[in-house]
Design an enzyme around this catalytic site. Sequence first.
Site, PDB file in Angstrom:
ATOM      1  N   ASP A  66      -0.412   5.785  -4.366  1.00 50.03           N
ATOM      2  CA  ASP A  66       0.674   4.818  -4.309  1.00 50.03           C
ATOM      3  C   ASP A  66       1.983   5.507  -3.978  1.00 50.03           C
ATOM      4  O   ASP A  66       2.133   6.711  -4.155  1.00 50.03           O
ATOM      5  CB  ASP A  66       0.800   4.109  -5.663  1.00 50.03           C
ATOM      6  CG  ASP A  66      -0.227   3.002  -5.795  1.00 50.03           C
ATOM      7  OD1 ASP A  66      -0.814   2.638  -4.761  1.00 50.03           O
ATOM      8  OD2 ASP A  66      -0.440   2.518  -6.920  1.00 50.03           O
ATOM      9  N   LYS A  79       2.424   2.988   2.125  1.00 55.92           N
ATOM     10  CA  LYS A  79       3.147   3.161   3.377  1.00 55.92           C
ATOM     11  C   LYS A  79       3.646   1.810   3.880  1.00 55.92           C
ATOM     12  O   LYS A  79       2.941   0.814   3.868  1.00 55.92           O
ATOM     13  CB  LYS A  79       2.223   3.787   4.412  1.00 55.92           C
ATOM     14  CG  LYS A  79       3.034   4.385   5.563  1.00 55.92           C
ATOM     15  CD  LYS A  79       2.168   4.694   6.745  1.00 55.92           C
ATOM     16  CE  LYS A  79       1.514   6.045   6.590  1.00 55.92           C
ATOM     17  NZ  LYS A  79       0.576   6.378   7.604  1.00 55.92           N
ATOM     18  N   ALA A 126       5.313   5.178 -17.536  1.00 63.29           N
ATOM     19  CA  ALA A 126       6.757   5.408 -17.381  1.00 63.29           C
ATOM     20  C   ALA A 126       7.507   5.174 -18.695  1.00 63.29           C
ATOM     21  O   ALA A 126       8.463   5.898 -19.001  1.00 63.29           O
ATOM     22  CB  ALA A 126       7.309   4.506 -16.287  1.00 63.29           C
ATOM     23  N   MET A 145       9.748  -2.437 -13.134  1.00 67.83           N
ATOM     24  CA  MET A 145      10.087  -3.153 -11.892  1.00 67.83           C
ATOM     25  C   MET A 145      11.190  -4.162 -12.149  1.00 67.83           C
ATOM     26  O   MET A 145      11.133  -5.284 -11.672  1.00 67.83           O
ATOM     27  CB  MET A 145       8.840  -3.866 -11.330  1.00 67.83           C
ATOM     28  CG  MET A 145       7.744  -2.888 -10.938  1.00 67.83           C
ATOM     29  SD  MET A 145       6.244  -3.699 -10.425  1.00 67.83           S
ATOM     30  CE  MET A 145       5.412  -3.924 -12.004  1.00 67.83           C
TER      31      MET A 145
HETATM   32  N1  SAH Z   1       1.448   2.230 -13.685  1.00 70.24           N
HETATM   33  C1  SAH Z   1       2.831   2.608 -13.743  1.00 70.24           C
HETATM   34  C2  SAH Z   1       3.752   1.452 -13.464  1.00 70.24           C
HETATM   35  C3  SAH Z   1       3.642   0.933 -12.064  1.00 70.24           C
HETATM   36  S1  SAH Z   1       4.799  -0.331 -11.755  1.00 70.24           S
HETATM   37  C4  SAH Z   1       3.105   3.280 -15.094  1.00 70.24           C
HETATM   38  O1  SAH Z   1       2.291   3.209 -15.997  1.00 70.24           O
HETATM   39  O2  SAH Z   1       4.195   3.836 -15.245  1.00 70.24           O
HETATM   40  C5  SAH Z   1       6.128   0.568 -11.029  1.00 70.24           C
HETATM   41  C6  SAH Z   1       7.304   0.633 -11.973  1.00 70.24           C
HETATM   42  O3  SAH Z   1       7.081   1.626 -12.929  1.00 70.24           O
HETATM   43  C7  SAH Z   1       8.608   1.003 -11.322  1.00 70.24           C
HETATM   44  O4  SAH Z   1       9.226  -0.096 -10.701  1.00 70.24           O
HETATM   45  C8  SAH Z   1       9.400   1.510 -12.506  1.00 70.24           C
HETATM   46  O5  SAH Z   1       9.902   0.428 -13.267  1.00 70.24           O
HETATM   47  C9  SAH Z   1       8.325   2.179 -13.330  1.00 70.24           C
HETATM   48  N2  SAH Z   1       8.271   3.638 -13.096  1.00 70.24           N
HETATM   49  C10 SAH Z   1       7.261   4.347 -12.565  1.00 70.24           C
HETATM   50  N3  SAH Z   1       7.556   5.663 -12.566  1.00 70.24           N
HETATM   51  C11 SAH Z   1       8.790   5.778 -13.105  1.00 70.24           C
HETATM   52  C12 SAH Z   1       9.641   6.877 -13.402  1.00 70.24           C
HETATM   53  N4  SAH Z   1       9.299   8.128 -13.120  1.00 70.24           N
HETATM   54  N5  SAH Z   1      10.838   6.607 -13.958  1.00 70.24           N
HETATM   55  C13 SAH Z   1      11.212   5.356 -14.266  1.00 70.24           C
HETATM   56  N6  SAH Z   1      10.437   4.286 -14.030  1.00 70.24           N
HETATM   57  C14 SAH Z   1       9.239   4.491 -13.453  1.00 70.24           C
END
Ligand code: SAH
Length: 465
Positions: free
Chosen positions: A249, A271, A333, A384
Amino acid sequence: MKHFPVFMAVAGRKIVLSGGGEAALAKLRLILKTEARVTVFAQTAAPEIHDWAAAGKLKLVERAMDVGDTICAVMFYAANEDDAEDARVSKIAHAEGALVNIVDNLHDSQFITPAIVDRDPVVVAIGTEGAAPVLARAIKKDVEESLPPTLGTLARIGKSFRTAVEATLPFGVKRRNFWSDYYFNAGPAAVEQGEDAIQPALERLLETHAKADTAKGHVDLVGAGPGDPELLTLKARKALDKADVVIYDQLVSPEILELARREAIMIDAGKKGFGKSMSQKNINKQILDHALDGHHVVRLKSGDPTVFGRLDEELDAIIAAGVSFRVVPGITAASAAVAGIGQSLTKRERNSSVRFLTGHDMQGFADHDWRALSQNGEVAAIYMGKKSARFVQGRLLMHGAAATTPVTIIENASRPNQKIIATTLVDFASTMEDAKLNGPALTLYGLAPRDALDVADQIPNEELA
Ligand code: SAH
């Protein structure tokens, strides 16, 4: 990279060294591991060099090196610990066509000698271009510890078995699975019973693999964590090591993609062609096409694949096609973000539950949920949520949340460019808009950075280590 690592063919060829003291000894200890013909020129040589000469390991000529002494030499070491003498002999060796290394003189050397971990025929070379010998030693120690002493034996015997494997198993996944099984399971187990047990173990293993049906590949749905490669799980790391195909992703960081097997096909599912990322249907198709070709597919998702990762849609397709799979969890995250502000997601007597919300379908959030979230002490991680900040703020205030409720936005959590913006509910939307964030951002509703932490100039993780 100012120096490109190569492995030079030296068996049966000539290596010449000028010098007989400590510097010479240090280099000779390395050179004598090879099958090269070694000649040492020294007016006075250390006793060890005399011993090696007596044992036939090298030829010692007890005079200063001179014109004609390096003809046909592939490599030459100037190790006199005397700059003028090193310069003199290097000039000769250079003119006679040898590659020249002057000990402790990076600038005038044509090559440098790395630190070596020797599991012949497996050899690991570590170089820092002279910048950090301490680091090279530390890495060497780690590698020494991680490579079993029997690895060389396994590789040597494995090599002699190559033809049999090539005749029995088709090129690709099947062969690779066989070797990986040999080096990491059957081989080490056999070696414990002695070297003689290895050959029969190889034969049995080949038979098993020849029979095994690996026609249908396998899919690992792997969490890549929030971005810092050190926050990958060991399982994720191993899956990347084995992958034939990696479908990743957009949010997966480049440092993590670097860890994939070098030969793996890398497919960017995020992409943006014609302004749109790959459709979920197309992603499912890519996963299955490659898996049904017998490949090991790693579907790499940021954070944890089970959190806002559309995991179920992919799993349904994989299961329907009868392909084996495994889910490898990752650090989401929210975990990285809350760690970044020195807080807990849950805390006794503050909040015993925490919500993971997505800003995407906030519209469908029921009134009673907003009411619950507006209570004092509630905590939510909003994924998000850049675009929905104003909507979220409005709903929460409308349902009675305090204007002063802490809200923290964390951009690029766990990455070197991590940014923490602390605000309160009443200013949440305008803060989000003003911040104009480009990276992924997570909002922690109900949490402020811990006071003791000076979040403005947080030290990146690696500098604390
Ligand atoms: N599966 C992922 C989430 C995917 S949705 C997880 O568990 O983290 C994508 C969202 O995750 C982004 O829009 C943001 O809100 C968050 N996100 C992912 N990586 C991040 C990071 N390093 N810092 C802050 N937010 C993050």
